[in-house]
Design a protein around this motif. Sequence first.
Motif, PDB file in Angstrom:
ATOM      1  N   VAL A  77      23.145  -6.888 -19.509  1.00  0.00           N
ATOM      2  CA  VAL A  77      22.020  -7.244 -20.367  1.00  0.00           C
ATOM      3  C   VAL A  77      21.247  -8.394 -19.727  1.00  0.00           C
ATOM      4  CG1 VAL A  77      21.430  -8.320 -22.579  1.00  0.00           C
ATOM      5  CG2 VAL A  77      23.100  -6.463 -22.494  1.00  0.00           C
ATOM      6  N   MET A  78      19.928  -8.280 -19.745  1.00  0.00           N
ATOM      7  CA  MET A  78      19.073  -9.351 -19.222  1.00  0.00           C
ATOM      8  C   MET A  78      18.192  -9.848 -20.361  1.00  0.00           C
ATOM      9  SD  MET A  78      18.735  -8.754 -15.373  1.00  0.00           S
ATOM     10  CE  MET A  78      17.026  -8.628 -15.164  1.00  0.00           C
ATOM     11  N   LEU A  79      17.820 -11.110 -20.261  1.00  0.00           N
ATOM     12  CA  LEU A  79      16.905 -11.712 -21.229  1.00  0.00           C
ATOM     13  C   LEU A  79      15.710 -12.274 -20.485  1.00  0.00           C
ATOM     14  CD1 LEU A  79      19.379 -13.811 -23.421  1.00  0.00           C
ATOM     15  CD2 LEU A  79      18.444 -11.560 -23.937  1.00  0.00           C
ATOM     16  N   ILE A 107      20.299 -13.614 -16.740  1.00  0.00           N
ATOM     17  CA  ILE A 107      21.491 -12.959 -17.255  1.00  0.00           C
ATOM     18  C   ILE A 107      22.213 -13.951 -18.154  1.00  0.00           C
ATOM     19  CG2 ILE A 107      23.724 -11.951 -16.640  1.00  0.00           C
ATOM     20  CD1 ILE A 107      22.408 -10.980 -14.032  1.00  0.00           C
ATOM     21  N   PRO A 108      22.378 -13.593 -19.427  1.00  0.00           N
ATOM     22  CA  PRO A 108      23.117 -14.495 -20.320  1.00  0.00           C
ATOM     23  C   PRO A 108      24.613 -14.421 -20.022  1.00  0.00           C
ATOM     24  CG  PRO A 108      22.423 -12.521 -21.503  1.00  0.00           C
ATOM     25  CD  PRO A 108      21.867 -12.409 -20.113  1.00  0.00           C
ATOM     26  N   VAL A 109      25.259 -15.578 -20.041  1.00  0.00           N
ATOM     27  CA  VAL A 109      26.710 -15.655 -19.833  1.00  0.00           C
ATOM     28  C   VAL A 109      27.326 -16.474 -20.962  1.00  0.00           C
ATOM     29  CG1 VAL A 109      26.468 -15.472 -17.317  1.00  0.00           C
ATOM     30  CG2 VAL A 109      26.668 -17.730 -18.373  1.00  0.00           C
ATOM     31  N   GLU A 150      15.967 -13.210  -7.794  1.00  0.00           N
ATOM     32  CA  GLU A 150      15.266 -14.292  -8.505  1.00  0.00           C
ATOM     33  C   GLU A 150      15.561 -14.280 -10.000  1.00  0.00           C
ATOM     34  OE1 GLU A 150      11.145 -14.408  -7.419  1.00  0.00           O
ATOM     35  OE2 GLU A 150      11.611 -14.592  -5.293  1.00  0.00           O
ATOM     36  N   LEU A 151      16.842 -14.115 -10.328  1.00  0.00           N
ATOM     37  CA  LEU A 151      17.276 -14.155 -11.721  1.00  0.00           C
ATOM     38  C   LEU A 151      17.905 -15.506 -12.012  1.00  0.00           C
ATOM     39  CD1 LEU A 151      18.957 -10.645 -11.987  1.00  0.00           C
ATOM     40  CD2 LEU A 151      16.766 -11.346 -12.950  1.00  0.00           C
ATOM     41  N   LEU A 152      17.805 -15.925 -13.258  1.00  0.00           N
ATOM     42  CA  LEU A 152      18.396 -17.186 -13.690  1.00  0.00           C
ATOM     43  C   LEU A 152      19.633 -16.915 -14.541  1.00  0.00           C
ATOM     44  CD1 LEU A 152      15.036 -18.885 -14.632  1.00  0.00           C
ATOM     45  CD2 LEU A 152      16.435 -19.354 -12.623  1.00  0.00           C
ATOM     46  N   VAL A 153      20.400 -17.954 -14.779  1.00  0.00           N
ATOM     47  CA  VAL A 153      21.562 -17.858 -15.664  1.00  0.00           C
ATOM     48  C   VAL A 153      21.171 -18.471 -17.004  1.00  0.00           C
ATOM     49  CG1 VAL A 153      23.985 -18.485 -16.003  1.00  0.00           C
ATOM     50  CG2 VAL A 153      23.106 -18.153 -13.679  1.00  0.00           C
ATOM     51  N   MET A 154      21.399 -17.749 -18.079  1.00  0.00           N
ATOM     52  CA  MET A 154      21.142 -18.265 -19.419  1.00  0.00           C
ATOM     53  C   MET A 154      22.497 -18.568 -20.040  1.00  0.00           C
ATOM     54  SD  MET A 154      17.922 -15.921 -20.330  1.00  0.00           S
ATOM     55  CE  MET A 154      16.437 -16.157 -19.350  1.00  0.00           C
ATOM     56  N   VAL A 155      22.773 -19.869 -20.180  1.00  0.00           N
ATOM     57  CA  VAL A 155      24.118 -20.311 -20.528  1.00  0.00           C
ATOM     58  C   VAL A 155      24.339 -20.311 -22.043  1.00  0.00           C
ATOM     59  CG1 VAL A 155      25.849 -22.120 -20.236  1.00  0.00           C
ATOM     60  CG2 VAL A 155      24.083 -21.796 -18.478  1.00  0.00           C
TER      61      VAL A 155
END
Length: 118
Positions: free
Chosen positions: A40-42, A50-52, A92-97
């Motif tokens: 799942v991507m946000l 990508i939420p983790v 170029e994706l970020l991590v959504m914590v």
Amino acid sequence: MSAMSHPLLNVSIEQRLRETFAAIKENEALWILTDEHGCVMLTAEDEDGIPVWPDAGIASLWATDDWAHCEPLQISLADWYKKWVPGMQEDELLVMVCPVPGEEGEVLEPAEFAEQLS
């Protein structure tokens, strides 16, 4: 424990971040949500990520409405560092914590997230 009584709900974003990093380090794993298409991507402020989450219970809180069909998936930190960080940087994706219902969570570069974990 019912999903809505998760200890990471109703705490400040700073505390949620601290506790998320501590739990991921302790368990040497993190959780994402997946469906038949992959993870799942946000999108937050025009940036994809990508939420983790630190555990399956809190990841499941996100699996509602459009994401009701998604399942939590555990990823070892070893795999995260080896496969995910380079792949996310390339894409170029970020991590959504640890986003929780109503809050997107902290958004970090994959390298910055990895650094906070080490």
